[in-house]
Scaffold this active site. Structure first.
Site, PDB file in Angstrom:
ATOM      1  N   LYS A   1      40.168  12.452 -29.739  1.00  0.00           N
ATOM      2  CA  LYS A   1      41.239  13.035 -29.798  1.00  0.00           C
ATOM      3  C   LYS A   1      41.419  14.443 -29.135  1.00  0.00           C
ATOM      4  CE  LYS A   1      40.837  14.539 -34.575  1.00  0.00           C
ATOM      5  NZ  LYS A   1      39.541  13.799 -35.047  1.00  0.00           N
TER       6      LYS A   1
ATOM      7  N   ASP B   1      42.359  22.860 -33.861  1.00  0.00           N
ATOM      8  CA  ASP B   1      41.395  23.147 -34.884  1.00  0.00           C
ATOM      9  C   ASP B   1      39.929  23.575 -34.275  1.00  0.00           C
ATOM     10  OD1 ASP B   1      40.532  20.674 -33.516  1.00  0.00           O
ATOM     11  OD2 ASP B   1      39.697  19.844 -35.470  1.00  0.00           O
TER      12      ASP B   1
ATOM     13  N   ASP C   1      36.940  22.447 -33.582  1.00  0.00           N
ATOM     14  CA  ASP C   1      36.520  22.094 -32.135  1.00  0.00           C
ATOM     15  C   ASP C   1      37.561  21.472 -31.087  1.00  0.00           C
ATOM     16  OD1 ASP C   1      37.211  19.921 -33.874  1.00  0.00           O
ATOM     17  OD2 ASP C   1      35.754  18.439 -33.046  1.00  0.00           O
TER      18      ASP C   1
ATOM     19  N   ASP D   1      40.007  18.995 -31.112  1.00  0.00           N
ATOM     20  CA  ASP D   1      40.504  17.919 -30.962  1.00  0.00           C
ATOM     21  C   ASP D   1      41.802  17.555 -31.807  1.00  0.00           C
ATOM     22  OD1 ASP D   1      39.358  17.750 -33.457  1.00  0.00           O
ATOM     23  OD2 ASP D   1      37.924  16.079 -33.031  1.00  0.00           O
ATOM     24  N   ARG D   2      42.119  18.369 -32.635  1.00  0.00           N
ATOM     25  CA  ARG D   2      43.502  18.058 -33.465  1.00  0.00           C
ATOM     26  C   ARG D   2      44.494  19.071 -33.062  1.00  0.00           C
ATOM     27  NH1 ARG D   2      42.136  17.557 -39.944  1.00  0.00           N
ATOM     28  NH2 ARG D   2      40.476  16.031 -39.639  1.00  0.00           N
TER      29      ARG D   2
ATOM     30  N   SER E   1      34.306  20.433 -37.220  1.00  0.00           N
ATOM     31  CA  SER E   1      35.717  20.272 -36.935  1.00  0.00           C
ATOM     32  C   SER E   1      36.517  21.174 -37.643  1.00  0.00           C
ATOM     33  CB  SER E   1      36.075  18.866 -37.386  1.00  0.00           C
ATOM     34  OG  SER E   1      37.554  18.640 -36.828  1.00  0.00           O
ATOM     35  N   HIS E   2      37.446  20.773 -38.527  1.00  0.00           N
ATOM     36  CA  HIS E   2      38.490  21.777 -39.108  1.00  0.00           C
ATOM     37  C   HIS E   2      37.861  22.257 -40.467  1.00  0.00           C
ATOM     38  CE1 HIS E   2      38.326  17.811 -40.892  1.00  0.00           C
ATOM     39  NE2 HIS E   2      38.827  18.236 -42.059  1.00  0.00           N
TER      40      HIS E   2
HETATM   41  C1  G16 Z   1      37.527  13.467 -38.393  1.00  0.00           C
HETATM   42  C2  G16 Z   1      37.864  11.989 -37.597  1.00  0.00           C
HETATM   43  C3  G16 Z   1      39.340  11.427 -37.489  1.00  0.00           C
HETATM   44  C4  G16 Z   1      39.841  11.325 -39.307  1.00  0.00           C
HETATM   45  C5  G16 Z   1      39.712  12.839 -39.683  1.00  0.00           C
HETATM   46  C6  G16 Z   1      39.837  12.720 -41.070  1.00  0.00           C
HETATM   47  O1  G16 Z   1      38.335  14.298 -37.620  1.00  0.00           O
HETATM   48  O2  G16 Z   1      37.786  12.095 -36.162  1.00  0.00           O
HETATM   49  O3  G16 Z   1      39.326  10.207 -37.182  1.00  0.00           O
HETATM   50  O4  G16 Z   1      41.002  10.909 -39.237  1.00  0.00           O
HETATM   51  O5  G16 Z   1      38.274  13.244 -39.422  1.00  0.00           O
HETATM   52  O6  G16 Z   1      38.771  12.008 -41.896  1.00  0.00           O
HETATM   53  P1  G16 Z   1      38.932  11.761 -43.359  1.00  0.00           P
HETATM   54  O7  G16 Z   1      40.176  11.387 -43.948  1.00  0.00           O
HETATM   55  O8  G16 Z   1      37.645  10.657 -43.797  1.00  0.00           O
HETATM   56  O9  G16 Z   1      38.208  13.206 -43.847  1.00  0.00           O
HETATM   57  P2  G16 Z   1      37.814  15.822 -37.166  1.00  0.00           P
HETATM   58  O10 G16 Z   1      38.917  16.385 -36.490  1.00  0.00           O
HETATM   59  O11 G16 Z   1      37.514  16.151 -38.555  1.00  0.00           O
HETATM   60  O12 G16 Z   1      36.681  15.362 -36.566  1.00  0.00           O
END
Ligand code: G16
Length: 544
Positions: free
Chosen positions: A377, A278, A280, A282-283, A113-114
């Site tokens: 997302k 981001d 991937d 989704d953000r 992801s990010h």
């Molecule tokens: C993931 C999850 C999200 C979550 C985020 C932050 O996002 O898919 O549901 O809100 O992580 O999680 P944490 O606070 O546990 O770091 P992504 O975009 O990283 O896949």
């Protein structure tokens, strides 16, 4: 080609977090590490033989190698077909879309992801189920349990598959279908939004925009949708070429990491609308001219305006937000007369609500917003939803949000992250809060009286499962809140997240800087959690 059964031993710590298994690239590159986890997933799935798997990733470093390994393992584990994105690319929402549209058995998405990429960055793997959404907790737990006892994995010997050319080839007895990563997704977007109306504004320059793909996966998606289909000029795209290390950047669309876009949006020639996505895809981050829309406000504004959008014109069944997300959406739901669900952090918790038709829009403070069109997302969806709202209302981003505050009140909101703190110190801090916050009920902290303190437990209204220890809440009588939790997506040490929220109904007091508006709560949070004393930090690493 023959199936090889390779002996292996369990690795410690193959525990999926908030969103799949995320580790540093160096960990994923250890011999057998990826294979063990993929076999643990396959061993935990019932009924996969003869079915279709969707496969793709965000293109980060190690994506290409990992895809080839997973293809050969899928062929050795009974799948009839794998649909893989061209060059191994699929954004997370596009993967969800492909799984749903083609009724695949499930999908594997390679992404951290990010989190930064490159040889010294992070890598990740997550499994999505038939509904296109992240595997629920009982499945991710099963993957982990299997990873602790695994003693072999199955893989086809043989060369690599050409992923550059669209079309079908054979790998052993399995078909490999290389698909256009954008086509199905773009078609879905076109079915939801008023493209002709948006095109009219965007192509003629009546509405100027800037989209920052942060050198991550959304570049090709944004080019196809925003430029080719909606007529935005190519110059509206920033960092639209995906790179395996994201150009050395941190592909996290927030004020701290999307600085190039933020500077443009604050500059003298700022476009009307700015957005970023981001690693991937989704953000999303939404900006107006010199104006930042918090993700919590974005969810609330989109819920309030959903009936203006073709795909949602008949209204929404409900809204869902993660617990730490601000309660702005609750106020909209109340006015619309629909329920608002409060789930733990993690997109996987929205799946049941969406499948059951209880919620239509979902959102998280962590720059995630989406709807029932997929089970993830969706960054570009949020961008298009905003563009459609702008087209329908003919007002600026800032005017729309300010009018929203006047109507519903403003939930001042901020998140303070303390990254890479000592893991034990982080765990001790949370345990101390868990032990002490229930005793705060009725006490005054500064000018705020505590109504209750607890560690959030979620009861899924669809299948009645409980998820415990989902974040420490200090709830005040006036509706303000402080929430503490440890991130489930970091890969180094622990990350403490502190979420702060205060409601302001007075329109003459709705234009403060959130850090000023929340100053008292910030001080209370520091004191209650003993952040300085326990972590050695006197300021957060990132404030959003
Ligand atoms: C993931 C999850 C999200 C979550 C985020 C932050 O996002 O898919 O549901 O809100 O992580 O999680 P944490 O606070 O546990 O770091 P992504 O975009 O990283 O896949």
């Amino acid at each position: 080609m023959t199936v090889q059964v390779i002996a292996t031993k369990p690795f410690e710590g193959q525990i999926p977090g908030t969103s799949g298994l995320r580790k540093q690239v160096s960990v994923f590159k250890k011999p057998h590490y990826l294979e063990n986890f993929v076999q643990s997933i396959f061993d935990s799935l019932r009924g996969k033989d003869g079915k279709t798997l969707v496969l793709g990733g965000d293109g980060r470093y190690h994506n290409a190698e990992a895809i080839q390994v997973i293809l050969r393992m899928a062929a050795a584990n009974g799948f009839a077909k794998v649909m893989v994105g061209q060059n191994g690319i699929l954004s997370t929402p596009a993967a969800s879309c492909v799984i749903r549209k083609h009724k695949a058995f499930g999908g594997i998405i390679l992404s951290a992801s990010h989190n930064p990429g490159g040889p010294d960055g992070d890598f990740g793997i997550k499994y999505n189920t038939t509904n296109g959404g992240p595997a629920p907790e009982h499945m991710t737990k099963a993957f982990h349990v299997r990873s602790t006892e695994i003693d072999s994995y199955r893989i086809l010997d043989g060369g690599s598959v050409d992923l550059g050319t669209l079309g079908t080839s054979q790998l052993g007895g399995m078909a490999v279908d290389v698909v256009d990563p954008v086509a199905d997704y773009a078609e879905l977007m076109e079915s939801l939004f008023d493209f002709p109306r948006i095109r009219e504004l965007v192509s003629g320059g009546k509405l100027t925009l800037c989209f920052d793909a942060m050198h991550a996966v959304t570049g090709p998606y944004a080019r196809d949708i925003l430029v080719n289909r909606l007529g935005a000029p190519e110059s509206a795209l920033l960092n639209a070429t995906p790179l395996p290390d994201f150009g050395g950047g941190h592909p996290d669309p927030n004020l701290a990491h999307a600085q190039e876009l933020v500077a443009i949006m604050q500059g003298p020639d700022a476009p009307d609308f700015g957005a970023a996505s981001d690693g991937d895809g989704d953000r999303n981050m939404i900006l107006g001219r010199d104006f930042f829309v918090t993700p919590s406000d974005s969810l609330a504004v989109l819920a309030a305006n959903a009936s203006l959008i073709p795909g949602y014109k008949d209204g929404i069944a409900g809204v869902a937000r993660s617990m730490p997300t601000s309660m702005a959406a609750d106020r909209v739901a109340a006015e619309l007369g629909v329920p608002c669900f409060e789930t733990p952090t993690g997109w996987k918790f929205f799946g049941n609500l969406l499948d059951a038709g209880k919620a239509t829009l979902c959102g998280e403070e962590s720059f995630g917003t989406s709807s029932g069109h997929v089970r993830e997302k969706d960054g570009l969806w949020a961008v298009l939803m905003w563009l459609n709202v702008l087209a329908a209302r003919g007002e600026s981003v800032a005017d729309i949000v300010r009018a929203h505050w006047r109507r519903f009140g403003r939930n001042y909101y901020s998140r303070h992250d303390y990254e890479e703190i000592d893991s034990q110190a982080g765990a001790d801090l949370i345990q101390n809060l868990r032990d002490t916050v229930p005793g705060l009920a009725g006490k005054m902290l500064g000018a705020y009286r505590v109504r209750a303190g607890d560690d959030f437990t979620y009861r899924d209204p669809v299948d009645d499962t409980r998820s415990h220890n989902q974040g420490i809440r200090v709830l005040f009588e006036d509706g303000s809140r402080i929430v503490f939790r440890l991130s489930g997506t970091g890969t180094k040490g622990a990350t403490l997240r502190v979420y702060l929220e205060r409601f302001e109904s007075d329109p003459t007091k709705q234009d403060m800087d959130p850090q000023d508006a929340l100053a008292d709560l910030i001080a209370i949070a520091e004191e209650v959690a003993q952040i300085r004393e326990r972590t050695g930090r006197d300021a957060p690493t990132v404030i959003t």
